[in-house]
Motif scaffolding. Sequence first.
Motif, short mmCIF file in Angstrom:
data_model
loop_
_atom_site.label_atom_id
_atom_site.label_comp_id
_atom_site.label_asym_id
_atom_site.label_seq_id
_atom_site.Cartn_x
_atom_site.Cartn_y
_atom_site.Cartn_z
N SER A 1 0.90 -3.46 7.69
CA SER A 1 -0.50 -4.43 7.71
C SER A 1 -0.62 -5.58 7.01
N VAL A 2 -0.41 -4.79 5.68
CA VAL A 2 0.11 -5.55 3.92
C VAL A 2 1.49 -6.11 4.13
N MET A 3 2.25 -5.29 4.43
CA MET A 3 3.24 -5.91 4.33
C MET A 3 3.82 -7.06 5.05
N ASN A 4 2.99 -7.29 6.30
CA ASN A 4 3.27 -8.57 7.15
C ASN A 4 2.00 -8.87 7.07
N GLN A 5 1.91 -9.16 6.04
CA GLN A 5 0.50 -10.34 5.90
C GLN A 5 1.45 -11.19 4.29
N LEU A 6 2.81 -10.41 3.76
CA LEU A 6 3.37 -11.67 3.12
C LEU A 6 4.55 -12.25 3.71
N ASN A 7 4.85 -13.39 3.17
CA ASN A 7 6.22 -14.28 3.16
C ASN A 7 7.37 -13.13 3.30
N TYR A 8 7.93 -13.52 3.09
CA TYR A 8 9.63 -12.96 2.99
C TYR A 8 10.08 -12.51 1.64
N GLN A 9 9.90 -13.62 0.68
CA GLN A 9 10.04 -13.82 -0.77
C GLN A 9 8.67 -12.85 -1.66
N GLN A 10 7.62 -12.94 -0.75
CA GLN A 10 6.76 -12.37 -1.24
C GLN A 10 7.54 -10.70 -1.30
N LYS A 11 7.64 -9.99 0.16
CA LYS A 11 7.92 -9.46 0.48
C LYS A 11 8.71 -8.57 -0.36
N GLU A 12 10.12 -9.60 -0.27
CA GLU A 12 11.34 -8.91 -1.18
C GLU A 12 10.66 -8.88 -1.87
N THR A 13 9.91 -9.65 -2.89
CA THR A 13 9.62 -9.35 -4.45
C THR A 13 8.90 -7.90 -4.98
N LEU A 14 7.90 -7.75 -3.93
CA LEU A 14 7.68 -6.52 -3.83
C LEU A 14 7.96 -5.70 -4.21
N ILE A 15 8.86 -5.76 -2.56
CA ILE A 15 9.81 -3.85 -2.31
C ILE A 15 10.17 -4.17 -4.11
N ALA A 16 11.29 -4.88 -4.77
CA ALA A 16 12.41 -4.91 -6.51
C ALA A 16 11.07 -4.91 -6.65
N ILE A 17 9.86 -4.80 -7.17
CA ILE A 17 9.26 -4.15 -8.26
C ILE A 17 9.34 -3.11 -7.90
N ALA A 18 8.65 -2.27 -6.30
CA ALA A 18 8.21 -1.19 -6.64
C ALA A 18 9.68 -0.10 -6.51
N LYS A 19 11.04 -1.29 -6.14
CA LYS A 19 11.53 -0.03 -6.69
C LYS A 19 11.71 0.68 -8.15
N GLU A 20 11.79 -1.07 -8.81
CA GLU A 20 11.67 -0.85 -10.27
C GLU A 20 11.29 0.74 -11.20
N GLY A 21 9.27 0.39 -10.27
CA GLY A 21 8.80 1.17 -10.90
C GLY A 21 7.81 0.08 -11.92
N LYS A 22 8.82 -0.32 -12.72
CA LYS A 22 8.12 -0.99 -14.19
C LYS A 22 9.09 -1.56 -14.32
N ALA A 23 9.01 -2.80 -13.85
CA ALA A 23 9.88 -4.17 -14.29
C ALA A 23 9.58 -4.92 -14.98
N SER A 24 10.49 -5.85 -15.71
CA SER A 24 10.65 -6.45 -16.90
C SER A 24 11.86 -7.73 -16.19
#
Length: 378
Positions: free
Chosen positions: A297-320
């Motif tokens: 439900s949280v993911m469904n409330q995000l637009n495409y760019q927000q979702k993809e950015t969140l996924i990218a940071i999740a996969k990095e764990g800690k992203a700089s």
Amino acid sequence: MENPFYITGIIPEPYFCDREKETVWMVRTLGNKAHVMLTSPRRMGKTQLIRHVFEQPSIKDNYYTFYTDIYPTTSLHEFVLFLSKEIYAVLVPKGKAVLDKFLAALRSLAGSFGYDPVSNTPTFNIKLGDIHSPELTLEEIFSYLEQADKPCIFAIDEFQQIANYPEKNVEATLRTHIQKMNNCLFIYAGSNRHILESMFNSAAKPFYNSAEQIYLDSISKDVYIGFAEEQFAKANRRITHEATTLAYDLFNGHTYYVHNVLHNAFAYIDPNKVIDEIDIDKTLSDILEEKGHSFASVMNQLNYQQKETLIAIAKEGKASGVTSVAFVKKHALKSPSSVQYAISTLLDKQLLTYLNKERTKVYSVADKFLEMWICKMY
């Protein structure tokens, strides 16, 4: 045997892990009549630390202590209601004379109080619509705190919410009242670090340089593992050192999540079994499965760019370097500017948090269970 890994409510002293340095610092700072600004990632234990500080003898014996979480509030009206409800709740056990003094101070709400003939005390049944002039009622609340028969400490959690209120100059109004007070200290706590830091570190803001600041990080690995293994031993339960180490390492010591896994393992695994790493992995999988619907439900409330950015940071764990060309290309994102805009929104939604490391922001997903679920699903 009581489950020693508390994940809700107030943690009793025997089950409170460490935070000795932070407790000493906060007690000393408050004792020196300074306000405190406390920040941490969500669920790192700041609320429990505040309540732990309030239980220290030098605080408990000498102050009225109040705590309110204003995260649900969206206006000054609600802020005033939350503050007044908390003061009323704390003062009720103190006796009728103390309570009457507070109720007399709230002249703007006097006509809204009910009365309990059994306890012979007024009842706080004020509704949001009863607060017609929040600025006036707020002034009365601060006036009471200033004139209370004991010094007061008021902890306001998720304090950054006031920045979103529709009323104008809320920060300036609060700062004007607070800087005149001698009888009440404030703990401003919150998990939206970038807003709180802006409020207290920007010279253009009313609360600039008005509180001593502390950041709550994870409990050290050796201390936490020692605590966890001791709790199992006291309950005549067995867990391997490798299992407690895995539980800690999975979340880099993020208190709530480690506690949650150990809480569930303690509760649902056969008491006669030695809990091992396989049990920890299974417990975590069960937790993620249980939370899966709400995370979707949280993911469904995000637009495409927000979702993809969140996924990218999740996969990095800690992203700089999240707006660098290299990061954008690695995760097939649209552009550095779209990432920057998405991150701003994700921070506001408290889905991301960050640490400052050598003048660089290092981002991570605020909810570690959500981070793990994203990595599993995407």
